[in-house]
Design a protein around this motif. Structure first.
Motif, PDB file in Angstrom:
ATOM      1  N   THR A 170       0.829  -1.205   0.000  1.00  0.00           N
ATOM      2  CA  THR A 170       0.000   0.000   0.000  1.00  0.00           C
ATOM      3  C   THR A 170       0.859   1.248   0.000  1.00  0.00           C
ATOM      4  O   THR A 170       0.655   2.173  -0.798  1.00  0.00           O
ATOM      5  N   ARG A 171       1.841   1.281   0.892  1.00  0.00           N
ATOM      6  CA  ARG A 171       2.706   2.461   0.973  1.00  0.00           C
ATOM      7  C   ARG A 171       3.493   2.669  -0.325  1.00  0.00           C
ATOM      8  O   ARG A 171       3.628   3.802  -0.807  1.00  0.00           O
ATOM      9  N   GLU A 172       3.999   1.588  -0.891  1.00  0.00           N
ATOM     10  CA  GLU A 172       4.792   1.714  -2.110  1.00  0.00           C
ATOM     11  C   GLU A 172       3.924   2.158  -3.292  1.00  0.00           C
ATOM     12  O   GLU A 172       4.373   2.937  -4.141  1.00  0.00           O
ATOM     13  N   ALA A 173       2.693   1.664  -3.359  1.00  0.00           N
ATOM     14  CA  ALA A 173       1.793   2.060  -4.437  1.00  0.00           C
ATOM     15  C   ALA A 173       1.539   3.560  -4.421  1.00  0.00           C
ATOM     16  O   ALA A 173       1.436   4.206  -5.473  1.00  0.00           O
ATOM     17  N   ILE A 174       1.445   4.124  -3.217  1.00  0.00           N
ATOM     18  CA  ILE A 174       1.209   5.571  -3.091  1.00  0.00           C
ATOM     19  C   ILE A 174       2.498   6.344  -3.333  1.00  0.00           C
ATOM     20  O   ILE A 174       2.535   7.301  -4.118  1.00  0.00           O
ATOM     21  N   ARG A 175       3.577   5.926  -2.680  1.00  0.00           N
ATOM     22  CA  ARG A 175       4.834   6.677  -2.746  1.00  0.00           C
ATOM     23  C   ARG A 175       5.415   6.697  -4.153  1.00  0.00           C
ATOM     24  O   ARG A 175       5.942   7.714  -4.607  1.00  0.00           O
ATOM     25  N   SER A 176       5.331   5.593  -4.861  1.00  0.00           N
ATOM     26  CA  SER A 176       5.986   5.491  -6.167  1.00  0.00           C
ATOM     27  C   SER A 176       5.356   6.407  -7.208  1.00  0.00           C
ATOM     28  O   SER A 176       5.986   6.731  -8.214  1.00  0.00           O
ATOM     29  N   ARG A 177       4.097   6.838  -6.948  1.00  0.00           N
ATOM     30  CA  ARG A 177       3.431   7.702  -7.919  1.00  0.00           C
ATOM     31  C   ARG A 177       2.817   8.909  -7.213  1.00  0.00           C
ATOM     32  O   ARG A 177       1.731   9.381  -7.557  1.00  0.00           O
ATOM     33  N   CYS A 178       3.578   9.395  -6.278  1.00  0.00           N
ATOM     34  CA  CYS A 178       3.147  10.458  -5.370  1.00  0.00           C
ATOM     35  C   CYS A 178       2.582  11.681  -6.098  1.00  0.00           C
ATOM     36  O   CYS A 178       1.568  12.242  -5.705  1.00  0.00           O
ATOM     37  N   GLY A 179       3.248  12.122  -7.170  1.00  0.00           N
ATOM     38  CA  GLY A 179       2.848  13.354  -7.838  1.00  0.00           C
ATOM     39  C   GLY A 179       1.858  13.171  -8.956  1.00  0.00           C
ATOM     40  O   GLY A 179       1.501  14.144  -9.637  1.00  0.00           O
ATOM     41  N   GLU A 180       1.362  11.944  -9.163  1.00  0.00           N
ATOM     42  CA  GLU A 180       0.488  11.678 -10.296  1.00  0.00           C
ATOM     43  C   GLU A 180      -0.991  11.778  -9.960  1.00  0.00           C
ATOM     44  O   GLU A 180      -1.836  11.751 -10.863  1.00  0.00           O
ATOM     45  N   PHE A 181      -1.330  11.890  -8.650  1.00  0.00           N
ATOM     46  CA  PHE A 181      -2.732  11.854  -8.249  1.00  0.00           C
ATOM     47  C   PHE A 181      -3.073  13.035  -7.343  1.00  0.00           C
ATOM     48  O   PHE A 181      -2.217  13.629  -6.699  1.00  0.00           O
ATOM     49  N   ASP A 182      -4.384  13.359  -7.324  1.00  0.00           N
ATOM     50  CA  ASP A 182      -4.904  14.429  -6.480  1.00  0.00           C
ATOM     51  C   ASP A 182      -5.552  13.890  -5.212  1.00  0.00           C
ATOM     52  O   ASP A 182      -5.838  14.646  -4.288  1.00  0.00           O
ATOM     53  N   LEU A 183      -5.810  12.581  -5.162  1.00  0.00           N
ATOM     54  CA  LEU A 183      -6.560  11.972  -4.062  1.00  0.00           C
ATOM     55  C   LEU A 183      -6.206  10.497  -3.993  1.00  0.00           C
ATOM     56  O   LEU A 183      -6.028   9.848  -5.026  1.00  0.00           O
ATOM     57  N   VAL A 184      -6.103   9.962  -2.774  1.00  0.00           N
ATOM     58  CA  VAL A 184      -5.930   8.518  -2.572  1.00  0.00           C
ATOM     59  C   VAL A 184      -7.184   7.977  -1.897  1.00  0.00           C
ATOM     60  O   VAL A 184      -7.606   8.477  -0.852  1.00  0.00           O
ATOM     61  N   ILE A 185      -7.778   6.970  -2.520  1.00  0.00           N
ATOM     62  CA  ILE A 185      -8.922   6.263  -1.943  1.00  0.00           C
ATOM     63  C   ILE A 185      -8.422   4.900  -1.472  1.00  0.00           C
ATOM     64  O   ILE A 185      -7.847   4.149  -2.260  1.00  0.00           O
ATOM     65  N   ILE A 186      -8.634   4.593  -0.191  1.00  0.00           N
ATOM     66  CA  ILE A 186      -8.193   3.302   0.338  1.00  0.00           C
ATOM     67  C   ILE A 186      -9.419   2.482   0.712  1.00  0.00           C
ATOM     68  O   ILE A 186     -10.259   2.919   1.499  1.00  0.00           O
ATOM     69  N   GLY A 187      -9.517   1.303   0.118  1.00  0.00           N
ATOM     70  CA  GLY A 187     -10.582   0.370   0.438  1.00  0.00           C
ATOM     71  C   GLY A 187     -10.029  -0.748   1.296  1.00  0.00           C
ATOM     72  O   GLY A 187      -9.228  -1.558   0.828  1.00  0.00           O
ATOM     73  N   GLY A 188     -10.435  -0.779   2.552  1.00  0.00           N
ATOM     74  CA  GLY A 188      -9.913  -1.787   3.471  1.00  0.00           C
ATOM     75  C   GLY A 188     -10.368  -1.483   4.880  1.00  0.00           C
ATOM     76  O   GLY A 188     -11.258  -0.668   5.111  1.00  0.00           O
ATOM     77  N   GLY A 189      -9.728  -2.146   5.830  1.00  0.00           N
ATOM     78  CA  GLY A 189     -10.050  -1.938   7.228  1.00  0.00           C
ATOM     79  C   GLY A 189      -9.170  -0.884   7.864  1.00  0.00           C
ATOM     80  O   GLY A 189      -8.319  -0.264   7.212  1.00  0.00           O
ATOM     81  N   ASP A 190      -9.353  -0.686   9.171  1.00  0.00           N
ATOM     82  CA  ASP A 190      -8.619   0.361   9.884  1.00  0.00           C
ATOM     83  C   ASP A 190      -7.118   0.149   9.854  1.00  0.00           C
ATOM     84  O   ASP A 190      -6.354   1.103   9.733  1.00  0.00           O
ATOM     85  N   GLY A 191      -6.668  -1.114   9.946  1.00  0.00           N
ATOM     86  CA  GLY A 191      -5.237  -1.374   9.910  1.00  0.00           C
ATOM     87  C   GLY A 191      -4.622  -0.994   8.579  1.00  0.00           C
ATOM     88  O   GLY A 191      -3.538  -0.398   8.524  1.00  0.00           O
ATOM     89  N   THR A 192      -5.310  -1.335   7.489  1.00  0.00           N
ATOM     90  CA  THR A 192      -4.827  -0.987   6.156  1.00  0.00           C
ATOM     91  C   THR A 192      -4.714   0.520   5.994  1.00  0.00           C
ATOM     92  O   THR A 192      -3.707   1.040   5.492  1.00  0.00           O
ATOM     93  N   ILE A 193      -5.751   1.237   6.421  1.00  0.00           N
ATOM     94  CA  ILE A 193      -5.766   2.692   6.276  1.00  0.00           C
ATOM     95  C   ILE A 193      -4.701   3.332   7.161  1.00  0.00           C
ATOM     96  O   ILE A 193      -3.969   4.225   6.725  1.00  0.00           O
ATOM     97  N   SER A 194      -4.599   2.856   8.403  1.00  0.00           N
ATOM     98  CA  SER A 194      -3.629   3.425   9.336  1.00  0.00           C
ATOM     99  C   SER A 194      -2.204   3.256   8.838  1.00  0.00           C
ATOM    100  O   SER A 194      -1.359   4.141   9.011  1.00  0.00           O
ATOM    101  N   SER A 195      -1.916   2.125   8.177  1.00  0.00           N
ATOM    102  CA  SER A 195      -0.560   1.867   7.710  1.00  0.00           C
ATOM    103  C   SER A 195      -0.121   2.862   6.642  1.00  0.00           C
ATOM    104  O   SER A 195       1.076   3.009   6.383  1.00  0.00           O
ATOM    105  N   ALA A 196      -1.074   3.543   6.017  1.00  0.00           N
ATOM    106  CA  ALA A 196      -0.752   4.488   4.946  1.00  0.00           C
ATOM    107  C   ALA A 196      -0.647   5.926   5.431  1.00  0.00           C
ATOM    108  O   ALA A 196      -0.323   6.819   4.633  1.00  0.00           O
ATOM    109  N   ALA A 197      -0.891   6.189   6.712  1.00  0.00           N
ATOM    110  CA  ALA A 197      -0.920   7.561   7.201  1.00  0.00           C
ATOM    111  C   ALA A 197       0.384   8.301   6.938  1.00  0.00           C
ATOM    112  O   ALA A 197       0.383   9.457   6.482  1.00  0.00           O
ATOM    113  N   GLY A 198       1.512   7.641   7.211  1.00  0.00           N
ATOM    114  CA  GLY A 198       2.800   8.308   7.050  1.00  0.00           C
ATOM    115  C   GLY A 198       3.083   8.713   5.620  1.00  0.00           C
ATOM    116  O   GLY A 198       3.533   9.836   5.358  1.00  0.00           O
TER     117      GLY A 198
END
Length: 315
Positions: free
Chosen positions: A49-77
């Protein structure tokens, strides 16, 4: 000239308790009708999850995360690192962050919220450098998490938390904790200590009746050692966040909370995942993350950012 479409990255956790493919397809069609360009990526781990976001950081205006609280929390940083707003599809078991934001558990409602794209700034909790949205636990709450295997959550859904609590109660042990809360010392004996940034945890339990996820405060409660039947009589108050009505519960709030336990090295779980051990330093990061919420989100401060500013200034 027409405005450029909003570009959204949708990260889905296939292990989450999710809606049907038809539900997702209908929701994605709604987003695209609202003018969003949505790219989907599957993630089976926090690292992915983190790598999917970080690797294309400047390509998107919004991140939508579909999952539970642990999945979402892991992406906060990485969301903070990339300065990207967050939207949520509640596909987990408890979906406590979605509750705190006023989104709830309904998948189509969540898609409608994302399509409307109304945003607010919320707080993050931090413990020993690890971020969390909802609650961090020491003691009984950690034992509950240990009982919550993926298989149990799939089979029992939100009732898996009640089952796990019953099993954990039989094994709980007391510990000593020395607290420093915004410079004020306190020494306690406890069987369960929780520090909340959001409003909900553990499948809909309330951290504190007055808590919101944008109030600039951490809310702490600690259960004093007691018999099993006494714990059971506390259940309605714990569920509704009315710990202040029970003498067997210590309650406080603050911006920074330092704690040391005896025994040392007790596990700290945050948003249902093991993140660190005691001693632990907690702090709140006020209004650091932008999230998509309902227009009149019931889980946020009534006066929005102004209310949080008043808490921070002590007014």
């Amino acid at each position: 000239m027409p405005s450029a479409p909003l570009r959204a990255l949708l990260v889905l956790n296939p292990k989450s308790r999710s809606g049907s493919s038809a539900d997702l397809d209908a929701g994605l069609a709604l987003l695209r009708d609202a003018g969003m360009e949505v790219e989907e990526v599957a993630s089976s781990s926090p690292e992915e999850t983190r790598e999917a976001i970080r690797s294309r950081c400047g390509e998107f205006d919004l991140v939508i995360i579909g999952g539970g609280d642990g999945t979402i929390s892991s992406a906060a940083g990485v969301l903070l690192e990339c300065k990207l707003p967050l939207a949520i599809l509640p596909l987990g078991t408890a979906n406590d962050l979605a509750r705190s934001l006023g989104i709830g558990n309904d998948l189509q409602q969540a898609f409608s919220v994302i399509a409307a794209n109304h945003r607010r700034q919320i707080d993050l909790g931090e413990v020993n450098g690890k971020y969390f949205f909802n609650v961090a636990n020491i003691g009984l709450g950690v034992m509950v998490t240990r009982e919550l295997s993926d298989e149990v959550k799939q089979r029992w859904g939100v009732f898996s938390y009640l089952r796990a609590l019953g099993l954990a109660l039989a094994r709980s042990n007391q510990f000593r904790v020395r607290l420093m809360i915004d410079g004020q010392k306190r020494v306690l004996r406890s069987i369960q200590l929780a520090i909340g940034n959001g409003r909900f945890y553990g499948g809909g339990n309330v951290v504190d009746d007055d808590s919101t996820i944008d109030d600039g405060l951490l809310n702490l409660y600690s259960l004093r050692p007691q018999r099993l039947w006494e714990l059971l009589t506390l259940a309605p108050l714990l569920r509704g966040g009315r710990h202040d009505l029970a003498r067997r519960v210590f309650n406080t709030s603050g911006r920074e909370i330092e704690l040391v336990t005896v025994p040392e090295g007790m596990e700290v779980h945050a948003d249902g995942e093991p993140v660190t051990r005691t001693p632990a330093m907690f702090r709140v990061l006020p209004r650091v993350l932008e999230v998509v919420v309902p227009q009149d989100a019931p889980g946020l401060s009534a006066n929005g950012p102004e209310a949080a500013e008043n808490n921070l200034s002590g007014q």
